[in-house]
Write a protein that holds these residues in place. Structure first.
Motif, PDB file in Angstrom:
ATOM      1  N   TYR A 151      -6.301 -17.431  16.305  1.00  0.00           N
ATOM      2  CA  TYR A 151      -6.032 -16.430  15.098  1.00  0.00           C
ATOM      3  C   TYR A 151      -4.849 -15.891  15.358  1.00  0.00           C
ATOM      4  O   TYR A 151      -3.828 -15.843  14.533  1.00  0.00           O
ATOM      5  CB  TYR A 151      -7.185 -15.501  15.020  1.00  0.00           C
ATOM      6  CG  TYR A 151      -7.087 -14.546  13.836  1.00  0.00           C
ATOM      7  CD1 TYR A 151      -7.057 -14.955  12.388  1.00  0.00           C
ATOM      8  CD2 TYR A 151      -6.305 -13.381  13.876  1.00  0.00           C
ATOM      9  CE1 TYR A 151      -6.937 -14.249  11.359  1.00  0.00           C
ATOM     10  CE2 TYR A 151      -5.996 -12.488  12.960  1.00  0.00           C
ATOM     11  CZ  TYR A 151      -6.195 -12.963  11.591  1.00  0.00           C
ATOM     12  OH  TYR A 151      -6.020 -12.067  10.521  1.00  0.00           O
ATOM     13  N   ARG A 152      -4.342 -15.312  16.685  1.00  0.00           N
ATOM     14  CA  ARG A 152      -3.260 -14.838  16.784  1.00  0.00           C
ATOM     15  C   ARG A 152      -2.129 -15.489  16.735  1.00  0.00           C
ATOM     16  O   ARG A 152      -1.008 -15.015  16.081  1.00  0.00           O
ATOM     17  CB  ARG A 152      -3.184 -14.702  18.388  1.00  0.00           C
ATOM     18  CG  ARG A 152      -3.700 -13.273  18.834  1.00  0.00           C
ATOM     19  CD  ARG A 152      -3.665 -13.294  20.573  1.00  0.00           C
ATOM     20  NE  ARG A 152      -4.333 -12.242  21.121  1.00  0.00           N
ATOM     21  CZ  ARG A 152      -3.794 -11.000  21.054  1.00  0.00           C
ATOM     22  NH1 ARG A 152      -2.760 -10.622  20.575  1.00  0.00           N
ATOM     23  NH2 ARG A 152      -4.738 -10.069  21.620  1.00  0.00           N
ATOM     24  N   THR A 158      -2.141 -18.409  14.274  1.00  0.00           N
ATOM     25  CA  THR A 158      -2.012 -18.909  13.082  1.00  0.00           C
ATOM     26  C   THR A 158      -2.324 -17.995  11.779  1.00  0.00           C
ATOM     27  O   THR A 158      -1.930 -18.061  10.633  1.00  0.00           O
ATOM     28  CB  THR A 158      -2.857 -20.180  12.762  1.00  0.00           C
ATOM     29  OG1 THR A 158      -4.471 -19.210  13.143  1.00  0.00           O
ATOM     30  CG2 THR A 158      -2.790 -20.916  13.932  1.00  0.00           C
ATOM     31  N   GLU A 159      -3.002 -16.877  12.095  1.00  0.00           N
ATOM     32  CA  GLU A 159      -3.496 -15.738  11.327  1.00  0.00           C
ATOM     33  C   GLU A 159      -4.408 -16.367  10.015  1.00  0.00           C
ATOM     34  O   GLU A 159      -4.487 -16.062   9.101  1.00  0.00           O
ATOM     35  CB  GLU A 159      -2.495 -15.051  10.696  1.00  0.00           C
ATOM     36  CG  GLU A 159      -1.964 -14.083  11.829  1.00  0.00           C
ATOM     37  CD  GLU A 159      -0.871 -13.062  11.300  1.00  0.00           C
ATOM     38  OE1 GLU A 159      -0.821 -12.892  10.011  1.00  0.00           O
ATOM     39  OE2 GLU A 159      -0.098 -12.357  12.025  1.00  0.00           O
ATOM     40  N   ASP A 160      -5.165 -17.814  10.583  1.00  0.00           N
ATOM     41  CA  ASP A 160      -5.825 -18.524   9.432  1.00  0.00           C
ATOM     42  C   ASP A 160      -7.216 -17.547   9.555  1.00  0.00           C
ATOM     43  O   ASP A 160      -8.153 -17.683  10.358  1.00  0.00           O
ATOM     44  CB  ASP A 160      -5.816 -19.890  10.030  1.00  0.00           C
ATOM     45  CG  ASP A 160      -7.212 -20.709   9.294  1.00  0.00           C
ATOM     46  OD1 ASP A 160      -7.571 -20.283   8.342  1.00  0.00           O
ATOM     47  OD2 ASP A 160      -7.304 -21.865   9.808  1.00  0.00           O
ATOM     48  N   LYS A 161      -7.553 -17.359   8.131  1.00  0.00           N
ATOM     49  CA  LYS A 161      -8.700 -16.280   8.332  1.00  0.00           C
ATOM     50  C   LYS A 161     -10.003 -17.081   8.273  1.00  0.00           C
ATOM     51  O   LYS A 161     -11.205 -16.420   8.473  1.00  0.00           O
ATOM     52  CB  LYS A 161      -8.821 -15.314   6.920  1.00  0.00           C
ATOM     53  CG  LYS A 161      -8.325 -16.044   5.494  1.00  0.00           C
ATOM     54  CD  LYS A 161      -8.224 -15.066   4.497  1.00  0.00           C
ATOM     55  CE  LYS A 161      -7.809 -15.762   3.123  1.00  0.00           C
ATOM     56  NZ  LYS A 161      -7.795 -14.764   2.150  1.00  0.00           N
ATOM     57  N   TYR A 184     -13.528  -7.562   8.197  1.00  0.00           N
ATOM     58  CA  TYR A 184     -12.516  -8.351   7.833  1.00  0.00           C
ATOM     59  C   TYR A 184     -12.338  -9.061   6.589  1.00  0.00           C
ATOM     60  O   TYR A 184     -11.399  -9.056   6.072  1.00  0.00           O
ATOM     61  CB  TYR A 184     -12.348  -9.303   9.113  1.00  0.00           C
ATOM     62  CG  TYR A 184     -11.337 -10.161   8.870  1.00  0.00           C
ATOM     63  CD1 TYR A 184      -9.859  -9.934   9.316  1.00  0.00           C
ATOM     64  CD2 TYR A 184     -11.121 -11.464   8.263  1.00  0.00           C
ATOM     65  CE1 TYR A 184      -8.849 -10.752   9.079  1.00  0.00           C
ATOM     66  CE2 TYR A 184     -10.209 -12.278   8.309  1.00  0.00           C
ATOM     67  CZ  TYR A 184      -8.700 -11.937   8.723  1.00  0.00           C
ATOM     68  OH  TYR A 184      -7.779 -12.763   8.413  1.00  0.00           O
ATOM     69  N   GLU A 209      -9.057  -7.900   5.623  1.00  0.00           N
ATOM     70  CA  GLU A 209      -8.029  -8.770   6.251  1.00  0.00           C
ATOM     71  C   GLU A 209      -7.173  -8.209   6.942  1.00  0.00           C
ATOM     72  O   GLU A 209      -6.028  -8.843   7.445  1.00  0.00           O
ATOM     73  CB  GLU A 209      -7.461  -9.574   4.932  1.00  0.00           C
ATOM     74  CG  GLU A 209      -8.170 -10.548   4.517  1.00  0.00           C
ATOM     75  CD  GLU A 209      -7.677 -11.758   3.346  1.00  0.00           C
ATOM     76  OE1 GLU A 209      -6.556 -11.803   3.568  1.00  0.00           O
ATOM     77  OE2 GLU A 209      -8.518 -12.325   2.548  1.00  0.00           O
ATOM     78  N   LYS A 233      -5.774  -7.774  10.445  1.00  0.00           N
ATOM     79  CA  LYS A 233      -5.910  -8.476  11.691  1.00  0.00           C
ATOM     80  C   LYS A 233      -6.139  -7.752  13.111  1.00  0.00           C
ATOM     81  O   LYS A 233      -6.476  -8.220  13.694  1.00  0.00           O
ATOM     82  CB  LYS A 233      -4.598  -9.176  11.718  1.00  0.00           C
ATOM     83  CG  LYS A 233      -3.382  -8.661  11.881  1.00  0.00           C
ATOM     84  CD  LYS A 233      -2.394  -9.852  11.608  1.00  0.00           C
ATOM     85  CE  LYS A 233      -0.828  -8.805  11.356  1.00  0.00           C
ATOM     86  NZ  LYS A 233       0.376  -9.758  11.526  1.00  0.00           N
TER      87      LYS A 233
END
Lengths: 113, 113
Positions: free
Chosen positions: A91-92, A94-97, B91, B95, B97
């Motif tokens: 996630y760090r 790609t920030e893909d939720k 989240y 959202e 992060k």
């Protein structure tokens, strides 16, 4: 799992259920790498006695695991936690939720273990 | 923790270390809510005998917990998992992060428990 890792986990979980004498001998042989003869001399028992005690301790620890299965559960929990760790790392980058929803699923799996 | 929840957890973790007879009597009284007299009649033992057995089983389960502390560890893990669940829910809404980094921290805490 490697035998020494398995022994260490079993001892970690159930070692307190052995007697002090058993614990000392077991630690000397299995974790401190002393020879059977050295331990036999230290403790004033026969080499065969040490050998039998280790065998018996392994049996006791294994019996507890067969009844309670806590090492297996622990290993599975650790695997799931590693998976969460891997996902947060991803996630760090790609920030893909979607990854967060996967994390949610895995944490639910842990609570059901 | 509520007493019945604590008893259920202790039994869940260490119940397999009781004898079959102890398990049956314990389950009847503690979880199936039968009276001491009913269980005494069913099992052909005295009411006092049932009472003593329950007391003894509680002592045995408690002793295992004092030595191994696995219920305490389990409860802490569950609390952390709930925290991860709460953070993933948050989240979903925000959202934010930063929340994922908190999740990472908590999963590391679980693996150290």
């Amino acid at each position: 799992m490697e035998k020494i890792v398995e022994q260490a986990l079993l001892y970690d979980f159930y070692g307190e259920l052995l007697t002090d004498h058993q614990k000392q001998v077991y630690e000397d042989v299995v974790f401190n790498d002393l020879s059977l003869s050295e331990v036999a001399e230290d403790r004033g028992i026969s080499r065969q006695g040490v050998h039998d005690m280790i065998k018996r301790c392994n049996r006791i620890l294994q019996d507890y695991e067969e009844k309670l299965g806590l090492v297996e559960k622990f290993v599975k929990t650790q695997e799931k936690v590693q998976e969460i760790h891997r996902l947060t790392q991803e996630y760090r980058k790609t920030e893909d939720k979607e990854l967060v929803f996967k994390i949610e699923e895995i944490s639910a799996q842990i609570s059901r273990l």
